[in-house]
Motif scaffolding. Sequence first.
Motif, short mmCIF file in Angstrom:
data_model
loop_
_atom_site.label_atom_id
_atom_site.label_comp_id
_atom_site.label_asym_id
_atom_site.label_seq_id
_atom_site.Cartn_x
_atom_site.Cartn_y
_atom_site.Cartn_z
N LEU A 1 1.40 -1.29 0.00
CA LEU A 1 -0.37 0.07 0.00
C LEU A 1 0.44 1.15 -0.06
CD1 LEU A 1 -3.36 0.38 0.42
CD2 LEU A 1 -2.50 0.94 2.64
N LEU A 2 0.71 1.93 -0.81
CA LEU A 2 1.34 3.31 -0.99
C LEU A 2 0.96 4.44 -0.58
CD1 LEU A 2 2.45 2.70 -4.92
CD2 LEU A 2 3.64 1.74 -2.74
N LEU A 3 1.41 5.38 0.06
CA LEU A 3 0.76 6.21 0.82
C LEU A 3 1.39 7.79 0.69
CD1 LEU A 3 -1.77 8.31 2.83
CD2 LEU A 3 -0.15 7.74 4.25
N VAL A 4 0.92 8.18 -0.46
CA VAL A 4 2.14 9.47 -1.17
C VAL A 4 2.03 10.75 -1.44
CG1 VAL A 4 3.71 9.28 -3.58
CG2 VAL A 4 2.82 7.13 -3.37
N GLU A 5 2.70 11.62 -0.69
CA GLU A 5 2.80 13.27 -0.61
C GLU A 5 2.53 13.62 -2.14
OE1 GLU A 5 4.51 17.39 0.79
OE2 GLU A 5 5.98 15.09 0.76
N LEU A 6 1.35 14.89 -3.00
CA LEU A 6 0.97 14.47 -3.78
C LEU A 6 1.71 16.58 -3.62
CD1 LEU A 6 -2.21 14.21 -4.63
CD2 LEU A 6 -0.07 13.11 -5.45
N PRO A 7 2.92 16.61 -4.80
CA PRO A 7 3.96 17.75 -4.74
C PRO A 7 2.86 19.03 -5.49
CG PRO A 7 5.27 16.34 -5.21
CD PRO A 7 4.06 15.63 -5.40
N THR A 8 2.01 18.81 -6.07
CA THR A 8 1.18 19.65 -6.58
C THR A 8 0.27 20.26 -5.87
OG1 THR A 8 0.58 18.31 -8.48
CG2 THR A 8 2.57 19.75 -8.44
N GLY A 9 -0.51 18.56 -5.03
CA GLY A 9 -1.70 18.74 -3.90
C GLY A 9 -2.71 18.15 -4.89
N GLU A 10 -2.62 18.31 -6.27
CA GLU A 10 -3.15 17.39 -7.29
C GLU A 10 -3.11 15.98 -7.61
OE1 GLU A 10 -6.41 18.73 -8.10
OE2 GLU A 10 -5.12 20.51 -7.14
N SER A 11 -3.96 15.69 -8.46
CA SER A 11 -3.08 13.84 -8.69
C SER A 11 -2.08 13.73 -9.50
CB SER A 11 -4.97 12.71 -9.37
OG SER A 11 -5.66 12.87 -8.19
N PHE A 12 -1.53 13.09 -9.42
CA PHE A 12 -0.73 12.52 -10.80
C PHE A 12 -1.36 12.04 -11.88
CE2 PHE A 12 1.74 10.18 -7.04
CZ PHE A 12 2.84 11.09 -6.43
N GLN A 13 -0.04 12.58 -12.78
CA GLN A 13 -0.26 12.25 -14.54
C GLN A 13 1.00 11.73 -14.44
OE1 GLN A 13 -3.14 13.73 -15.74
NE2 GLN A 13 -4.22 14.27 -13.04
N SER A 14 0.42 10.54 -16.48
CA SER A 14 1.50 9.85 -16.56
C SER A 14 2.67 10.50 -16.60
CB SER A 14 0.38 9.20 -17.32
OG SER A 14 0.64 9.93 -18.92
N ARG A 15 2.86 11.82 -17.20
CA ARG A 15 4.06 12.50 -17.70
C ARG A 15 4.38 13.36 -16.75
NH1 ARG A 15 4.30 12.95 -23.02
NH2 ARG A 15 3.38 12.11 -24.00
N ASP A 16 3.78 13.11 -15.18
CA ASP A 16 4.98 14.41 -14.12
C ASP A 16 6.16 13.44 -14.02
OD1 ASP A 16 2.85 15.35 -13.59
OD2 ASP A 16 1.48 15.18 -12.12
N PRO A 17 7.11 14.13 -13.54
CA PRO A 17 7.73 13.84 -13.01
C PRO A 17 8.10 12.62 -12.02
CG PRO A 17 8.35 15.92 -13.68
CD PRO A 17 7.22 15.67 -13.54
N ALA A 18 7.61 13.07 -11.12
CA ALA A 18 7.04 12.32 -9.66
C ALA A 18 6.60 12.27 -10.27
CB ALA A 18 6.58 12.93 -8.23
#
Length: 275
Positions: free
Chosen positions: A130-147
Amino acid sequence: MISEQRRRAYLEAMQVAVWLPRSELPFAAPSRPELLHFEITQAAPAPVVAPERPAATPAVPAVEREPVAPPGTAGAATEAVRSAMQRVAKPEPRKPVVAADEPVAERVEAAPVMPPPRFALQLMRAGNVLLLVELPTGESFQSRDPAYILLKDLLRAARLPDSPQQVGDGEPIRWPLLHRGSLDQGTEAARDYVQGVVAAELEELGCACIWLIGAPALRFAGEVDAEACYRELIVEGLGPALTMPGLEQLMEQPDSKAQLWKAMRRSMPRWSLGS
């Protein structure tokens, strides 16, 4: 201010017979003149033969004469009588009695009000982890996000599926919940909320280990400081967890990836055996 009747009731309860305020009190009854008159009662001194005085010198009133004591005690007796006369003639002013229900002006420093914590966490699942990840931008991840690309690399290195699935409706865990209102949104409330969401997912499917990625995940799910990275700990009610720095920190500090890899290798048997 309180009424005169209530003030007198307080004074009688405190056995205060005579009370003179320092200044005139509003709405208070006028002072009675007989209370301001003090009668000086003193035992009559023994007859003393006084030396003759010139006729021009006025006689001293009997009240102001000092009694003559036997030799050896005259100084002490005279001082005691003088002190008693001064206490009777000049009574010490009494401090105004403050009733229990009267407000007392005090300077109380208000405790600083801490603003509620602000963060956004994404809860995902990759295999039995199970992954609990901080969102750097506050929004959900996008496929091209470096994070997000870095997260996929970490999953591949850990021999886990590199396409994590979002849990539930896919909405991030955001805090504070409300921007207005009287609901408690402090640190303890945020911790209980995050742990409650993770515990609900564990109760439904369970997992071999939890990855806590980023300072908010460590603080509000693992109850540890942001510096407590690169180690495995047991969180009460959640089970084993691996602590990691945020994805942005990993990108800005390439040397931290080596430390993370060492920690992942130590914990890898946990999710490899559970798969």
